[in-house]
Design a protein around this motif. Structure first.
Motif: not given
Length: 219
Positions: A34, A36, A73-74, A78, A116, A189, A192, A195
């Motif tokens: 992704e 990330f 994942y914040d 992002i 993603c 997502g 995952c 998430r």
């Protein structure tokens, strides 16, 4: 099970997380992250495919810009991830995918699975590299749906994914009817487990379909 290796690419040497099966491999998979980075989730995805018999390699796509990126994942993660994918570009991502596929080609026929942003990279791997590919919730697919895949493709989408509305999913079916396109009662997502949109039943069914796809196309 997994370990870091080095991969030579047109954009320099990068790292990648490689996981190998306990027995003789049934093929190999490039795992596309992704936005990330190759974080704990992507490393666990690679290891899970190794358990199912595949040599799995997750290239660190952001290494040409910044090595070993792992983001949360914040909102900050992002924003940082979006900046990195914009700076890398999809053409470079396809180059890196090709190099990763070459690195594991000794294990047999190579496929690709992405999530993603990585889902769109996986779609391009089928269209431009001829790798059988599975695309999980690739929100950036639309500009490429007029290209012709050189290998089979499977797509998974969440029915509650605000970034991929139903009409966009239908566009995949209309423009590329040869693709397998599945939807699930889930959001973006959903595969995952780190998430908030994680939906285990949908993730399990999508994985069963993904494994069947690779069993058929990498045999």
């Amino acid at each position: 099970m997994g370990h870091w290796i080095q991969i030579d690419t047109p954009h320099g040497r990068i790292s990648g997380w490689r996981a190998d099966p306990a027995d003789a491999p049934r093929g190999a998979l490039v795992i596309v992250q992704e936005i990330f980075g190759v974080n704990a989730h992507i490393r666990s995805v690679a290891e899970s495919f190794a358990i199912d018999g595949y040599v799995a390699l997750a290239p660190a796509y952001f290494d040409p810009i910044e090595p070993r990126v792992e983001l949360g994942y914040d909102d900050a993660g992002i924003a940082r991830g979006r900046d990195l994918i914009a700076r890398l570009g999809l053409d470079a991502a396809v180059d890196i995918t090709a190099s990763a596929a070459d690195a594991i080609a000794g294990a047999g026929k190579v496929g690709c699975v992405g999530y993603c942003w990585g889902g769109t990279v996986a779609l391009l791997a089928a269209m431009r590299l001829g790798l059988p590919s599975v695309n999980y919730y690739g929100a950036r697919n639309a500009p490429f749906l007029t290209e012709t895949p050189l290998a089979p493709v499977m797509c998974h989408f969440g029915e509650r994914d605000a970034s991929i509305p139903p009409e966009r999913v239908q566009q995949h079916r209309d423009l590329l009817p040869q693709m397998d396109v599945f939807t699930y009662p889930a959001g973006h997502g959903f595969n995952c487990d780190l998430r908030t949109d994680y939906e285990p039943s949908s993730a399990r069914l999508a994985r069963e379909r993904t494994l069947d796809f690779f069993h058929r196309n990498l045999a």
